[in-house]
Design a protein around this motif. Structure first.
Motif, PDB file in Angstrom:
ATOM      1  N   ASN B 168     -12.848   6.817   4.456  1.00  0.00           N
ATOM      2  CA  ASN B 168     -11.774   5.653   3.864  1.00  0.00           C
ATOM      3  C   ASN B 168     -11.249   4.714   4.925  1.00  0.00           C
ATOM      4  O   ASN B 168     -10.949   3.593   4.861  1.00  0.00           O
ATOM      5  N   ALA B 169     -10.890   5.421   6.194  1.00  0.00           N
ATOM      6  CA  ALA B 169     -10.620   4.751   7.419  1.00  0.00           C
ATOM      7  C   ALA B 169     -11.468   3.370   7.616  1.00  0.00           C
ATOM      8  O   ALA B 169     -10.785   2.419   8.046  1.00  0.00           O
ATOM      9  N   GLN B 170     -12.756   3.293   7.220  1.00  0.00           N
ATOM     10  CA  GLN B 170     -13.507   2.210   7.489  1.00  0.00           C
ATOM     11  C   GLN B 170     -13.689   1.216   6.142  1.00  0.00           C
ATOM     12  O   GLN B 170     -14.357   0.477   6.166  1.00  0.00           O
ATOM     13  N   SER B 171     -13.086   1.819   5.167  1.00  0.00           N
ATOM     14  CA  SER B 171     -13.459   1.113   3.800  1.00  0.00           C
ATOM     15  C   SER B 171     -12.334  -0.185   3.659  1.00  0.00           C
ATOM     16  O   SER B 171     -11.200  -0.142   3.994  1.00  0.00           O
ATOM     17  N   ILE B 172     -13.270  -1.450   3.774  1.00  0.00           N
ATOM     18  CA  ILE B 172     -12.391  -2.728   3.816  1.00  0.00           C
ATOM     19  C   ILE B 172     -12.626  -3.419   2.605  1.00  0.00           C
ATOM     20  O   ILE B 172     -13.727  -3.771   2.108  1.00  0.00           O
ATOM     21  N   GLY B 173     -11.386  -4.169   2.081  1.00  0.00           N
ATOM     22  CA  GLY B 173     -11.514  -5.265   0.828  1.00  0.00           C
ATOM     23  C   GLY B 173     -12.460  -5.924   1.392  1.00  0.00           C
ATOM     24  O   GLY B 173     -12.052  -6.924   2.214  1.00  0.00           O
ATOM     25  N   PRO B 174     -13.670  -6.228   0.434  1.00  0.00           N
ATOM     26  CA  PRO B 174     -14.502  -7.432   0.868  1.00  0.00           C
ATOM     27  C   PRO B 174     -13.690  -8.707   0.848  1.00  0.00           C
ATOM     28  O   PRO B 174     -14.157  -9.659   1.412  1.00  0.00           O
ATOM     29  N   ASP B 175     -12.868  -9.005  -0.160  1.00  0.00           N
ATOM     30  CA  ASP B 175     -12.123 -10.286  -0.153  1.00  0.00           C
ATOM     31  C   ASP B 175     -10.796 -10.346   0.769  1.00  0.00           C
ATOM     32  O   ASP B 175     -10.218 -11.218   0.439  1.00  0.00           O
ATOM     33  N   SER B 176     -10.606  -9.328   1.359  1.00  0.00           N
ATOM     34  CA  SER B 176      -9.336  -9.294   2.218  1.00  0.00           C
ATOM     35  C   SER B 176      -9.833 -10.166   3.636  1.00  0.00           C
ATOM     36  O   SER B 176     -10.856 -10.286   3.611  1.00  0.00           O
ATOM     37  N   ARG B 177      -8.721 -10.303   4.157  1.00  0.00           N
ATOM     38  CA  ARG B 177      -9.130 -11.330   5.273  1.00  0.00           C
ATOM     39  C   ARG B 177      -9.991 -10.466   6.262  1.00  0.00           C
ATOM     40  O   ARG B 177     -10.774 -11.437   6.924  1.00  0.00           O
ATOM     41  N   MET B 181     -13.496 -11.825   7.368  1.00  0.00           N
ATOM     42  CA  MET B 181     -14.104 -12.099   8.886  1.00  0.00           C
ATOM     43  C   MET B 181     -14.962 -11.043   9.423  1.00  0.00           C
ATOM     44  O   MET B 181     -16.060 -11.718   9.994  1.00  0.00           O
ATOM     45  N   ALA B 182     -14.986  -9.691   9.314  1.00  0.00           N
ATOM     46  CA  ALA B 182     -15.764  -8.920   9.965  1.00  0.00           C
ATOM     47  C   ALA B 182     -17.164  -8.592   9.204  1.00  0.00           C
ATOM     48  O   ALA B 182     -17.882  -7.648   9.193  1.00  0.00           O
ATOM     49  N   LYS B 183     -16.974  -9.274   7.757  1.00  0.00           N
ATOM     50  CA  LYS B 183     -18.270  -8.954   6.875  1.00  0.00           C
ATOM     51  C   LYS B 183     -18.343  -7.377   6.770  1.00  0.00           C
ATOM     52  O   LYS B 183     -19.463  -7.139   6.790  1.00  0.00           O
ATOM     53  N   ARG B 184     -17.486  -6.857   6.308  1.00  0.00           N
ATOM     54  CA  ARG B 184     -17.359  -5.344   5.932  1.00  0.00           C
ATOM     55  C   ARG B 184     -16.995  -5.415   4.585  1.00  0.00           C
ATOM     56  O   ARG B 184     -16.279  -6.290   3.988  1.00  0.00           O
ATOM     57  N   PHE B 260      -3.021  -1.049   6.223  1.00  0.00           N
ATOM     58  CA  PHE B 260      -3.428  -2.318   6.804  1.00  0.00           C
ATOM     59  C   PHE B 260      -3.456  -3.319   6.005  1.00  0.00           C
ATOM     60  O   PHE B 260      -4.655  -3.381   5.174  1.00  0.00           O
ATOM     61  N   PRO B 261      -2.397  -4.290   5.797  1.00  0.00           N
ATOM     62  CA  PRO B 261      -2.452  -5.278   4.515  1.00  0.00           C
ATOM     63  C   PRO B 261      -3.681  -6.306   4.590  1.00  0.00           C
ATOM     64  O   PRO B 261      -4.374  -6.631   3.564  1.00  0.00           O
ATOM     65  N   ASN B 262      -4.172  -6.675   5.780  1.00  0.00           N
ATOM     66  CA  ASN B 262      -5.190  -7.439   5.952  1.00  0.00           C
ATOM     67  C   ASN B 262      -6.508  -7.003   5.778  1.00  0.00           C
ATOM     68  O   ASN B 262      -7.666  -7.561   5.517  1.00  0.00           O
ATOM     69  N   ARG B 263      -6.598  -5.396   5.485  1.00  0.00           N
ATOM     70  CA  ARG B 263      -7.706  -5.033   5.307  1.00  0.00           C
ATOM     71  C   ARG B 263      -7.975  -4.854   3.459  1.00  0.00           C
ATOM     72  O   ARG B 263      -8.733  -4.116   2.879  1.00  0.00           O
ATOM     73  N   HIS B 264      -6.846  -4.788   2.908  1.00  0.00           N
ATOM     74  CA  HIS B 264      -6.545  -4.487   1.417  1.00  0.00           C
ATOM     75  C   HIS B 264      -6.984  -5.444   0.458  1.00  0.00           C
ATOM     76  O   HIS B 264      -6.867  -6.665   0.634  1.00  0.00           O
TER      77      HIS B 264
END
Lengths: 406, 480
Positions: B168-177, B181-184, B260-264
Motif C-alpha cells: 500500500n505504501a506504493q499505491s497511488i490514486g491514478p487521478d491524484s496529483r 505526474m508520476a504515472k503511477r 500523503f494527500p497528493n497521492r490520495h
C-alpha cells in the motif's frame, strides 16, 4: 525389487540389523504390496498466481506491447523472449523449457484457469487442489482421489516434496512426504520405541510409518550433498527440491506420483520484464525442471509434469509496476511422455473488449480438462472415475486429448 | 496437580516450565484470565528496548537513498554489509521473541500475541519487511491483545511493515496529483487482503468493485520517508505537506505512518453500499466499519475457536465467541476471557498438534532452557530447528499466515522431523540427569495427561536421554 532390497539391506547394516528388524517388518509389507506401472506423474502447484502473459508472452498479438507497457518482453535485444509459434513465446528465463519445446516434450497452454472466477488466492488454490467448482465444498485433493483408479492407492506411491502433503494430495489414499533438508534421522531402535508410543494415535503412527517406508529411498535420493544446503528458508534455489523428487521417482519401486509446491509468484510490485523479480523466479523454476529431468534419468521418457497456478493476473500493469489478481493464465505440460511442441490456446486477443471484466486475461479452457487428459492417457484413469470421484461436476470440462505420446 | 491445570498450561499456554502446572492447578481459569493484559515486550540482549519501527524505516530509506551512490561507486561490500546488518536486526528481534516464549510467566498472553501476529501476517520472506517484523509485532500487536480489535486493525493498517508488505505504501490514486505526474496508480493488494484475511473473511460480503473501492480509500496511506523523499524527480510532490483538513490527528496511528494527500485518489467512494468521504477520514471510517461488521465478528470468532478449542470447533462455541465480540464492540480481552470460559476448550482428549514453534518452545520450557551461560547458542539452535521444521515466526509463505489445523503439521516428514528434534535435544544431557528425573519432569509438565504407555516407555529406556526423547516425541507432548 532386488535393487530395492539391496539398498534396504545396506541401510539396515548401517543401523545395526538386529534392533532394526522389528521396526522394518510392517512398512515393508504395506509399502510394496504391488508393483505399480512405470509411468511417473509430477504436479507442480505454482502458488500465488503466475503472470501468464509474462511466462507465455503472446508477443505476436497486435495489442501485446501496448497492453503490457513496461512489462512487455521483446523478441530482440539483450534478453529476447523465446519464440514458439510466431504468436506465443516463452519468457527469456525459460531456456530449458524452450529446449524441451523444441524436443517436442512441452505443451504451453494459454487462457486457461480452474472454474474459479473470483480473485482470492486462497479460494482459488482450494478450487485448484480439490478439483471442485466452488471453494471449500470438497475436503480432499483430486490427485489423492485419482490414486486408487491409477492403481496406486495402497500407499507408498505418492509423495509430496513438503513436510506435510498439500491439500492436492490429501485424502483417503495414503501419501507420504519428504524434504531434502532435515535433522539427523534417529536410530532405528529409538524409532521402534516411538512407534509403540503412537499405537493409540492414528495420525502420528501413520505418518511415522509412511516416513519410515520412504527412508531407504530418501537416503538414496539424498546422495547428492548439495541437497542438504537447501533449507526451507532458502527459497531462491529450487533445484534440490526438484532433483530430490527426480531421484525418488527414478527408482523402480519408489513413488510414481509427486507433488511440488512452489510459491513466490504474487507479483504486485516491480514485477520486471526480461529481468527482475519474476524473471528470477522463473529462472529458478526452469533450473529446477532441468534438474528434475536429469535426476529422472531413463524414467524421464515415462514422465509427465503438469504445472498449474490458481489464476492469472491483470493484463495491464497496475500502479506500481506489477500486476493484480486476474482470471485466465498459462499452464505447462512437459516430460518425455508428452506429445509436445505446440501451444494450446483459444486466443481472443488483448483488446479491452476481449479482457475479462475489461482487465484480466480471460479463461477460455478449464484446467480440469488438462488434468483429466493427463490422468486418462498417462495414468490410465478410466473416464468413469475422472467424471465421478476425481472431478465431480466436470461434464463441462471435456477431457483433453492428444497430450501424451501414443 | 489437576487435569485442568495441565490443560491451562498446555492448551492455552506454551507448555509447562518447572512448577507451572502446579501453580496453574490452584485455579486454572484465574491463572489464565490474570494474564489477559497488554503483552510483555521483548528486550534486546543488553536489556534495552529495540528501535522503533519509525527509526528502522528511517534506516531502510536512508539506505535506499545511498544505494544508488554505492552502486555507482561499485562497492558490493557496502551493499552486502547493509543486508547483513538488516538481517542481524531480524535475528536479534526474533531471538528475544523466542527467549520470551521460553521464559514467560504469562504464556497465555504470548499465545495471544502469536495468534494475532499470525492473523495479521506480515512475512519476512518479503525482504523489505525483514528488519521491521519485530517492530511490527511490538508496536501493532502486543499492546492490543487485550484491547479493541479496531485499535489493533488501525495500528496494523498504518504500520510501515504492513504498508510495505502488502504494497500500500506504493499505491497511488491514478487521478491524484502524484498519480498524474508520476504515472503511477492503484495497487489492489492491501485493499483485498484487508477484507479477505484481516476482517470480513472471504465470504464476508464484498465484490471486486469493493476491493478497488477500499484500495482507493487507502491511497496515500504510506510511510514517512523523512528526508529520503527529497530524492527523485517527483519527491516534493509525493511528499506534499498535510493540509489542515487532511492532517490525521488520530493517536492510534502507528509511528512511521504518513498520509500523503497528493497521492490520495480524489472524490467520495462507495464501499459495500456506503459512501465514504474524500481524504484520510474516508479510509479511517472504512477501517472502523470493517472492524465492527458482523462478518468480521464471525470470521474472528471462528479463527479464535479453531486455534484454542479444536480444528472443528463446536458451532455453539463459535456462536458464544461471536456474541462476545459483537456485544463488546470487538474487545479482544473479553474474547480471550470467553474462550477460557468455554467448556469445549477443556475437553481432556488428545488436543491439536502443536505447530513447530509451539512444539520447540514447549520442549525448551520443559527443560528450563536456555541456560543463562549458553543462552545465545541455544536460542539459535531452537530457531534453526523451527526453520528445518518448516515454520518460523513472521515468515509465512503468504499473507494468510501459517496454517492452524493439526493436519498441516502432521505429515510424514513433519513427524519424523519432530522425533529427530526430540532425539537431538536429548542427546547431550548433563551427567546428573537420570531416568527418574525425566519421569519427574514428565509428571510436572503434563500432570494427569501423561499416558501410562509413555511412563512405561521412559522407565524402559536405555538412558535418561532416550527417556527424555520419548517424552518429547510422545503424542501427549506433540499435542496440546
Amino acid at each position: 525389487m532386488d535393487m530395492f532390497r539391496a539398498s534396504r539391506r545396506s541401510l539396515l547394516q548401517g543401523l545395526g540389523a538386529t534392533t532394526a528388524l522389528c521396526l522394518w517388518d510392517a512398512p515393508l509389507k504395506f509399502a510394496f504390496a504391488s508393483v505399480p506401472g512405470d509411468r511417473r506423474l509430477v504436479v507442480v502447484i505454482l502458488r500465488g498466481a503466475v503472470d501468464g502473459l509474462a511466462a507465455v508472452p503472446p508477443h505476436g498479438d497486435k495489442d501485446y506491447a501496448a497492453t503490457r507497457g513496461a512489462l512487455a518482453l521483446t523478441i530482440d535485444g539483450t534478453a529476447p523472449l523465446h519464440d514458439l509459434d510466431g504468436l506465443f513465446g516463452l519468457h527469456p528465463a525459460l531456456a530449458n523449457l524452450k529446449s524441451m519445446y523444441d524436443a517436442k516434450e512441452l505443451i504451453a497452454f494459454q487462457n486457461i484457469c480452474s472454474p474459479y472466477r473470483d480473485r482470492s488466492h486462497f479460494e482459488g488454490q482450494n478450487v485448484l487442489e480439490t478439483g471442485s467448482v466452488k471453494p471449500h465444498v470438497i475436503s480432499d485433493g483430486w490427485l489423492n482421489r485419482a490414486l486408487t483408479p491409477m492403481g496406486l492407492g495402497d500407499g507408498g506411491h505418492a509423495l509430496a516434496v513438503a513436510q506435510t502433503p498439500p491439500l492436492l494430495l490429501t485424502g483417503p489414499a495414503r501419501a507420504t512426504s519428504w524434504m531434502p533438508a532435515s535433522l539427523p534421522t534417529p536410530d532405528a531402535a529409538f524409532l521402534a520405541r516411538v512407534k509403540l508410543l503412537y499405537a493409540q494415535d492414528a495420525v502420528l503412527s501413520r505418518s511415522l510409518e509412511d516416513a519410515l517406508s520412504l527412508q531407504s529411498a530418501a537416503m538414496i535420493a539424498s546422495d547428492d550433498p548439495s541437497d542438504k544446503k537447501m533449507g526451507p528458508g532458502n527459497a531462491a534455489n529450487l533445484t534440490p527440491l526438484f532433483a530430490g523428487a527426480g531421484r525418488l521417482l527414478s527408482g523402480n519401486d519408489g513413488p510414481r506420483v509427486a507433488v511440488l509446491d512452489i510459491s513466490g509468484w504474487d507479483t504486485h510490485i516491480n514485477e520486471g520484464a526480461a529481468d527482475g523479480a519474476l524473471a528470477r523466479r522463473l529462472a529458478a523454476l526452469d533450473a529446477g525442471l532441468d534438474a528434475l529431468k536429469t535426476a529422472l534419468g531413463p524414467a524421464w521418457s515415462k514422465t509427465a509434469i503438469v504445472m498449474a497456478t490458481e489464476f492469472g493476473r491483470t493484463a495491464r500493469p497496475n500502479g506500481s509496476g506489477g500486476t493484480d489478481h486476474g482470471t485466465g493464465g498459462a499452464s505447462f505440460l512437459l516430460g518425455g511422455a508428452v506429445a509436445g511442441g505446440h501451444v494450446r490456446a483459444e486466443w481472443t486477443g488483448l483488446s479491452s473488449a476481449a479482457l475479462q471484466d475489461g482487465r484480466d486475461q480471460p479463461a477460455r479452457s478449464d484446467l480440469r480438462s488438462l488434468f483429466k487428459g493427463v490422468l486418462a492417457d498417462h495414468m490410465g484413469v478410466p473416464a468413469s472415475a475422472l467424471n465421478g470421484t476425481v472431478f465431480p461436476d466436470s461434464a463441462n470440462a471435456p477431457t483433453m486429448t492428444g497430450l501424451i505420446r501414443a | 496437580m489437576s487435569l485442568e491445570g495441565s490443560l491451562a498450561v498446555n492448551r492455552f499456554g506454551l507448555g509447562a516450565r518447572p512448577g507451572e502446572v502446579a501453580r496453574a492447578s490452584e485455579n486454572p481459569k484465574a491463572w489464565l484470565t490474570g494474564q489477559i493484559a497488554p503483552a510483555d515486550q521483548p528486550l534486546a540482549a543488553d536489556g534495552t528496548p529495540f528501535k522503533s519501527g519509525a527509526a528502522l524505516v528511517g534506516d531502510l530509506l536512508a539506505y535506499r537513498r545511498q544505494r544508488q551512490a554505492m552502486k555507482q561507486a561499485n562497492d558490493p561490500d557496502q551493499i552486502k554489509g547493509f543486508f547483513k546488518q538488516q538481517r542481524q536486526v531480524l535475528v536479534d528481534e526474533m531471538s528475544a521473541r523466542f527467549d520470551l516464549g521460553f521464559t514467560s510467566a504469562r504464556p497465555f498472553s504470548e499465545r495471544l500475541v502469536w495468534f494475532w501476529g499470525n492473523h495479521f501476517t506480515i512475512s519476512t520472506q518479503n525482504a523489505g519487511t525483514a528488519s521491521l517484523a519485530g517492530a511490527y509485532e511490538r508496536e501493532a500487536i502486543r499492546p492490543f491483545i487485550a484491547g479493541k480489535f479496531e485499535d489493533m486493525l488501525l495500528a496494523v493498517a498504518t504500520h510501515p511493515a504492513m504498508l510495505i508488505y502488502l504494497n500500500n505504501a506504493q499505491s497511488i490514486g491514478p487521478d491524484s496529483r502524484a498519480g498524474q505526474m508520476a504515472k503511477r496508480g492503484l495497487n489492489e493488494n492491501f485493499g483485498r487482503e484487508l477484507m479477505e484475511l484481516y476482517s470480513l473473511g472471504v465470504n464476508g460480503g464484498y465484490s471486486q468493485a469493493d476491493v478497488i473501492a477500499l484500495a482507493r480509500l487507502l491511497t496515500g496511506w504510506s510511510i514517512d520517508a523523512g528526508g529520503a523523499a527529497n530524492a527523485g524527480p517527483f519527491a516534493r510532490l509525493l511528499q506534499a505537506r498535510f493540509t489542515k483538513d487532511d492532517a490525521p490527528a488520530d493517536p492510534g496511528l502507528s509511528s512511521g505512518f504518513r498520509y500523503f494527500p497528493n497521492r490520495h485518489e480524489p472524490g467520495t467512494v462507495n464501499l459495500r453500499g456506503k459512501t465514504y468521504p474524500d481524504g484520510f477520514s474516508g479510509g479511517r471510517q472504512a477501517i472502523h466499519d470493517l472492524a465492527h461488521d458482523p462478518a468480521t465478528a464471525h470470521f474472528i470468532a471462528t479463527k479464535f475457536a479453531v486455534h484454542f478449542i479444536a480444528d472443528t470447533p463446536p458451532p455453539a462455541s463459535v456462536a458464544r465467541l461471536e456474541k462476545t465480540f459483537r456485544d463488546t464492540g470487538g474487545d479482544l480481552g473479553a474474547l480471550a476471557a470467553a474462550v477460557v470460559e468455554d467448556p469445549a476448550a477443556w475437553t481432556p482428549g488428545p488436543g491439536k498438534m502443536r505447530a513447530p514453534v509451539e512444539y520447540i518452545t514447549a520442549a525448551y520450557r520443559l527443560l528450563d532452557l536456555p541456560q543463562r551461560q549458553n543462552a545465545e547458542r541455544q536460542i539459535q539452535a531452537a530457531m534453526q530447528a523451527c526453520r528445518l521444521m518448516g515454520q518460523f515466526p513472521m515468515a509465512a509463505p503468504s499473507p494468510k499466515g501459517w496454517p492452524d489445523q493439526s493436519q498441516d503439521w502432521s505429515g510424514a516428514d513433519a513427524v519424523l522431523s519432530r522425533i529427530a528434534f526430540a532425539r537431538q535435544l536429548s542427546s547431550r544431557l548433563p551427567q546428573n540427569f537420570t531416568i527418574a528425573k525425566v519421569t519427574q519432569l514428565a509428571d510436572g509438565a503434563l500432570g494427569p495427561r501423561l499416558e501410562a504407555a509413555t511412563r512405561s516407555a521412559m522407565a524402559g529406556a536405555g538412558d535418561a536421554g532416550e527417556a527424555l526423547a520419548l517424552l518429547i516425541s510422545s503424542p501427549e507432548f506433540q499435542r496440546r
